[in-house]
Design an enzyme around this catalytic site. Structure first.
Site: not given
Ligand code: NAD
Ligand code: MG
Length: 295
Positions: A184, A197
Site C-alpha cells: 500500500s 496497518y
Molecule cells: P476488500 O475489503 O474488498 O478486501 C479485503 C479482503 O480481505 C476481504 O474481502 C476479505 O476477504 C479478506 N480478509 C480480511 N481478513 C481476512 C482473514 N482474516 N482471513 C481471510 N480473508 C480475510 O478491500 P480491498 O481494498 O480490495 O483490499 C484488498 C487489499 O488491498 C488489502 O490487502 C488492502 O490492504 C489493500 N489495499 C487497499 C487499499 C484501498 O484503498 N482500498 C489501498 C492500499 C492497499
C-alpha cells in the site's frame, strides 16, 4: 479516444455508510467497479491456475474477474461471512467458461492457510499464480487505544499468512510461476491513524523483496502492488473513520487525480505481473495511487 482520468470513474462525494468488518460489497453505495461489465481479456493467462485471497470483493475481486477473462482457472479465498460476494464472483468466472473454486476460511489460522493451498492445488490440478490480496485495516487515532488483539489480528492477516501460504505453495509452483503481494501507499507514507496497518504494509514490501531474491533461482517471480485510496469494503468497515468517507480520495488522503480509484483500475497491474510479459520483473513494487506519493 483516451478518457480523462479525472472523470473516467465516480468522482463525487461518497455517502457515509458503516458496516462491521470485513464488510459486504453487495451492500455498498455506490458499488465498487471491479470490471464486471468493462474488463476485456486477451488470452494473457491462458491455462494458468491462480489462488486469489480476498477474492470476493474490491481489488481481489477485480483480479479474479480479470484472471478468468484472461483464461485462468481461479480459486478464491475469503471469510465465510463474505459468501454472498464470493458467489457473485464465482458466477462471473464461470460465465467465462473458467473453473471457480470457493475456499472460505480465516487466514489468521496457520493450519487453515496450509489446507487452503493444498485444496487449491487439488481442485485446480496445480497452481502457478498466487495473488495475495486479503488484508485488514482498522483506523485507531491514538496509540493508547490500539489493543494487542488488533495488532495481532492485523499482522496475522496481512503478514503472517503470507509466510504460511507461500511456504505451503512453493513445492507446488512450477518454473514461470508468479507470486503477487499487496502492500500500500500506507507502507511508504503511513497515515497517523494506521499504526499497525502501515507497519504491516511496510513489512510486506520487505517480505516481497527478500522472497524475490530467494526464489529467483527456482524461476519464480515475486512482486507487490501498492495501491493508493481505492473504493472497497475495507474502507467503509473501519478502514477510515466515517467522517473521511465523503471525501475519500479527494482529501483524506488527497490523490492528485482528485478521486478514489476503482478496483478495476488495478486489474491490469495484477494481470501484467502474473503474465509472460513480466518475465524480467521481480522484486518490484508497482504503485497505482492517483498520483499520491507511494515510492
Ligand atoms: P476488500 O475489503 O474488498 O478486501 C479485503 C479482503 O480481505 C476481504 O474481502 C476479505 O476477504 C479478506 N480478509 C480480511 N481478513 C481476512 C482473514 N482474516 N482471513 C481471510 N480473508 C480475510 O478491500 P480491498 O481494498 O480490495 O483490499 C484488498 C487489499 O488491498 C488489502 O490487502 C488492502 O490492504 C489493500 N489495499 C487497499 C487499499 C484501498 O484503498 N482500498 C489501498 C492500499 C492497499
Ligand atoms: Mg470482502
Amino acid at each position: 479516444m483516451p478518457e480523462n482520468p479525472l472523470e473516467k470513474y465516480y468522482n463525487q462525494d461518497y455517502p457515509k455508510q458503516y458496516q462491521n468488518p470485513p464488510g459486504i460489497q453487495k451492500e455498498m453505495d455506490p458499488q465498487p467497479d471491479c470490471g464486471e461489465k468493462s474488463y476485456k481479456g486477451s488470452g494473457q493467462l491462458e491455462g494458468r491456475k491462480a489462488l486469489i485471497t480476498g477474492g470476493d470483493s474490491g481489488i481481489g475481486r477485480a483480479t479474479a474477474i480479470a484472471y478468468a477473462r484472461e483464461g485462468a482457472d481461479v480459486a478464491l479465498n475469503y471469510l465465510p461471512v463474505e459468501e454472498p460476494d464470493a458467489l457473485e464472483v464465482k458466477e462471473l468466472i464461470e460465465q467465462e467458461g473458467r473453473k471457480a473454486v470457493l475456499l472460505p476460511g480465516d487466514l489468521r489460522d496457520e493450519e487453515f492457510c496450509r489446507s487452503l493451498v493444498q485444496d487449491a492445488v487439488k481442485e485446480l490440478d496445480g497452481l502457478d499464480i498466487l495473488a495475495l490480496v486479503a488484508g485488514e485495516q482498522q483506523a485507531v487515532q491514538d496509540i493508547e487505544d490500539l489493543t494487542t488483539d488488533q495488532i495481532l489480528s492485523t499482522f496475522q492477516t496481512n503478514v503472517f499468512s503470507l509466510y504460511w501460504v507461500v511456504q505451503e505453495a512453493i513445492p507446488h509452483l512450477p518454473e514461470g510461476s508468479s507470486i503477487i503481494t499487496t502492500s500500500s501507499v500506507e507502507g511508504y507514507n503511513p497515515s497517523p491513524m494506521l499504526l499497525d496497518y502501515g507497519a504491516t504494509k511496510s513489512a510486506i514490501v520487505g517480505f516481497t523483496k527478500a522472497l524475490s531474491k530467494q526464489v529467483a533461482s527456482k524461476g519464480i517471480r515475486v512482486n507487490s502492488v501498492a495501491p493508493g485510496p481505492f473504493w472497497s469494503p475495507l474502507q467503509i468497515s473501519g478502514g477510515q473513520p466515517q467522517e473521511n468517507i465523503p471525501k475519500f480520495g479527494q482529501e483524506t488522503p488527497a490523490a492528485p487525480l482528485g478521486r478514489a480509484g476503482q478496483p478495476v483500475e488495478l486489474s491490469g497491474i495484477y494481470v501484467f505481473l502474473a503474465s509472460e510479459q513480466a518475465s524480467y520483473v521481480t522484486g518490484h513494487v508497482y504503485s497505482a495511487t492517483g498520483g499520491l506519493n507511494a515510492n
